[in-house]
Design a protein around this motif. Structure first.
Motif, PDB file in Angstrom:
ATOM      1  N   VAL A  78       0.851  -1.170   0.000  1.00 49.15           N
ATOM      2  CA  VAL A  78       0.000   0.000   0.000  1.00 49.15           C
ATOM      3  C   VAL A  78       0.891   1.224   0.000  1.00 49.15           C
ATOM      4  CG1 VAL A  78      -1.689   1.299   1.322  1.00 49.15           C
ATOM      5  CG2 VAL A  78      -1.779  -1.191   1.297  1.00 49.15           C
ATOM      6  N   MET A  79       0.826   1.987  -1.034  1.00 50.93           N
ATOM      7  CA  MET A  79       1.624   3.211  -1.104  1.00 50.93           C
ATOM      8  C   MET A  79       0.688   4.397  -0.970  1.00 50.93           C
ATOM      9  SD  MET A  79       4.408   4.147  -3.891  1.00 50.93           S
ATOM     10  CE  MET A  79       5.400   5.601  -3.774  1.00 50.93           C
ATOM     11  N   PHE A  80       0.893   5.180   0.067  1.00 53.12           N
ATOM     12  CA  PHE A  80       0.018   6.309   0.309  1.00 53.12           C
ATOM     13  C   PHE A  80       0.400   7.530  -0.508  1.00 53.12           C
ATOM     14  CE2 PHE A  80      -0.654   3.946   4.343  1.00 53.12           C
ATOM     15  CZ  PHE A  80      -2.016   3.752   4.217  1.00 53.12           C
ATOM     16  N   GLY A  81       1.642   7.629  -0.939  1.00 61.68           N
ATOM     17  CA  GLY A  81       2.069   8.752  -1.765  1.00 61.68           C
ATOM     18  C   GLY A  81       1.819  10.106  -1.131  1.00 61.68           C
ATOM     19  N   GLY A  82       2.028  10.208   0.169  1.00 65.08           N
ATOM     20  CA  GLY A  82       1.830  11.481   0.857  1.00 65.08           C
ATOM     21  C   GLY A  82       0.413  11.706   1.340  1.00 65.08           C
ATOM     22  N   LEU A  83      -0.493  10.800   1.012  1.00 64.55           N
ATOM     23  CA  LEU A  83      -1.886  10.897   1.450  1.00 64.55           C
ATOM     24  C   LEU A  83      -2.141   9.857   2.534  1.00 64.55           C
ATOM     25  CD1 LEU A  83      -3.489  11.122  -2.092  1.00 64.55           C
ATOM     26  CD2 LEU A  83      -2.883  13.014  -0.581  1.00 64.55           C
ATOM     27  N   THR A  84      -3.242   9.988   3.233  1.00 65.30           N
ATOM     28  CA  THR A  84      -3.590   9.000   4.253  1.00 65.30           C
ATOM     29  C   THR A  84      -5.096   8.978   4.432  1.00 65.30           C
ATOM     30  OG1 THR A  84      -3.016   8.164   6.439  1.00 65.30           O
ATOM     31  CG2 THR A  84      -3.382  10.546   6.254  1.00 65.30           C
ATOM     32  N   HIS A  85      -5.559   8.149   5.347  1.00 63.51           N
ATOM     33  CA  HIS A  85      -6.975   8.074   5.678  1.00 63.51           C
ATOM     34  C   HIS A  85      -7.098   7.666   7.142  1.00 63.51           C
ATOM     35  CE1 HIS A  85      -6.464   3.720   5.200  1.00 63.51           C
ATOM     36  NE2 HIS A  85      -5.910   4.000   4.025  1.00 63.51           N
ATOM     37  N   LYS A  86      -8.278   7.861   7.699  1.00 60.03           N
ATOM     38  CA  LYS A  86      -8.492   7.684   9.137  1.00 60.03           C
ATOM     39  C   LYS A  86      -8.086   6.296   9.644  1.00 60.03           C
ATOM     40  CE  LYS A  86     -11.744   8.572  12.839  1.00 60.03           C
ATOM     41  NZ  LYS A  86     -13.025   9.123  13.233  1.00 60.03           N
ATOM     42  N   PRO A  87      -8.455   5.186   8.982  1.00 60.05           N
ATOM     43  CA  PRO A  87      -8.019   3.878   9.492  1.00 60.05           C
ATOM     44  C   PRO A  87      -6.494   3.731   9.546  1.00 60.05           C
ATOM     45  CG  PRO A  87      -9.819   3.591   7.944  1.00 60.05           C
ATOM     46  CD  PRO A  87      -9.403   5.038   7.870  1.00 60.05           C
ATOM     47  N   ALA A  88      -5.784   4.310   8.585  1.00 64.89           N
ATOM     48  CA  ALA A  88      -4.319   4.238   8.601  1.00 64.89           C
ATOM     49  C   ALA A  88      -3.752   5.025   9.780  1.00 64.89           C
ATOM     50  CB  ALA A  88      -3.748   4.754   7.292  1.00 64.89           C
ATOM     51  N   VAL A  89      -4.321   6.173  10.058  1.00 67.26           N
ATOM     52  CA  VAL A  89      -3.879   6.985  11.195  1.00 67.26           C
ATOM     53  C   VAL A  89      -4.140   6.237  12.498  1.00 67.26           C
ATOM     54  CG1 VAL A  89      -4.260   9.135  12.468  1.00 67.26           C
ATOM     55  CG2 VAL A  89      -4.149   9.166   9.964  1.00 67.26           C
ATOM     56  N   GLN A  90      -5.304   5.618  12.610  1.00 71.63           N
ATOM     57  CA  GLN A  90      -5.641   4.864  13.819  1.00 71.63           C
ATOM     58  C   GLN A  90      -4.699   3.672  14.007  1.00 71.63           C
ATOM     59  OE1 GLN A  90      -9.754   4.132  12.772  1.00 71.63           O
ATOM     60  NE2 GLN A  90     -10.484   5.787  14.113  1.00 71.63           N
ATOM     61  N   LEU A  91      -4.416   2.958  12.921  1.00 71.32           N
ATOM     62  CA  LEU A  91      -3.494   1.824  13.005  1.00 71.32           C
ATOM     63  C   LEU A  91      -2.097   2.292  13.389  1.00 71.32           C
ATOM     64  CD1 LEU A  91      -2.785  -1.151  12.671  1.00 71.32           C
ATOM     65  CD2 LEU A  91      -2.490  -0.714  10.213  1.00 71.32           C
ATOM     66  N   THR A  92      -1.641   3.385  12.805  1.00 77.20           N
ATOM     67  CA  THR A  92      -0.331   3.936  13.130  1.00 77.20           C
ATOM     68  C   THR A  92      -0.238   4.287  14.608  1.00 77.20           C
ATOM     69  OG1 THR A  92      -0.051   4.794  10.895  1.00 77.20           O
ATOM     70  CG2 THR A  92       1.289   5.808  12.620  1.00 77.20           C
ATOM     71  N   THR A  93      -1.268   4.940  15.121  1.00 80.36           N
ATOM     72  CA  THR A  93      -1.296   5.307  16.537  1.00 80.36           C
ATOM     73  C   THR A  93      -1.197   4.070  17.417  1.00 80.36           C
ATOM     74  OG1 THR A  93      -2.595   7.290  16.072  1.00 80.36           O
ATOM     75  CG2 THR A  93      -2.642   6.469  18.339  1.00 80.36           C
ATOM     76  N   LYS A  94      -1.966   3.039  17.103  1.00 80.22           N
ATOM     77  CA  LYS A  94      -1.959   1.807  17.892  1.00 80.22           C
ATOM     78  C   LYS A  94      -0.591   1.114  17.822  1.00 80.22           C
ATOM     79  CE  LYS A  94      -3.827  -1.315  20.460  1.00 80.22           C
ATOM     80  NZ  LYS A  94      -4.031  -1.026  21.882  1.00 80.22           N
ATOM     81  N   LEU A  95      -0.006   1.045  16.628  1.00 81.61           N
ATOM     82  CA  LEU A  95       1.310   0.423  16.473  1.00 81.61           C
ATOM     83  C   LEU A  95       2.380   1.159  17.280  1.00 81.61           C
ATOM     84  CD1 LEU A  95       1.283  -0.410  12.666  1.00 81.61           C
ATOM     85  CD2 LEU A  95       1.225  -2.050  14.551  1.00 81.61           C
TER      86      LEU A  95
END
Length: 104
Positions: free
Chosen positions: A1-18
């Motif tokens: 999954v390449m975000f290319g400088g973009l993101t979305h709420k589930p990715a932010v939530q997963l990042t926070t948890k990790l």
């Protein structure tokens, strides 16, 4: 999954948890002490490739560019990208012809 400088709420939530898990934070705090970044990859081969490049870049920025050796598991399989194939088991691995691709 390449975000290319973009993101979305589930990715932010997963990042926070990790980051909470990696920093052994037990509550909803985002006061990260050691680990502050997460790199998402779409395959194991790419994750190995990126980890190798990050390790080389780390030593290069510390002005120790001669640090280019990697440790890998005997009989290990690390993926099908060029860098990953070059660190597979050179004796028993299926990618032995790539063992000399990277500087030792």
């Amino acid at each position: 999954v390449m975000f290319g400088g973009l993101t979305h709420k589930p990715a932010v939530q997963l990042t926070t948890k990790l980051l909470q898990l990696a920093n052994n934070i037990q509550d909803d705090s985002t006061d990260y002490h050691h680990f502050t970044k997460v790199f998402f990859s779409d395959s194991g081969s790419i994750s190995v490739e990126v980890a190798m490049k990050m390790a080389l870049q780390y030593w290069f920025t510390l002005e120790q560019p001669s640090k280019t050796k990697f440790v890998s598991l005997r009989n290990g399989y690390h993926g099908d990208t060029l860098g990953a194939m070059s660190i597979c088991d050179p004796v028993n691995g299926m990618h032995s012809m790539f063992s000399g691709v990277l500087a030792k």
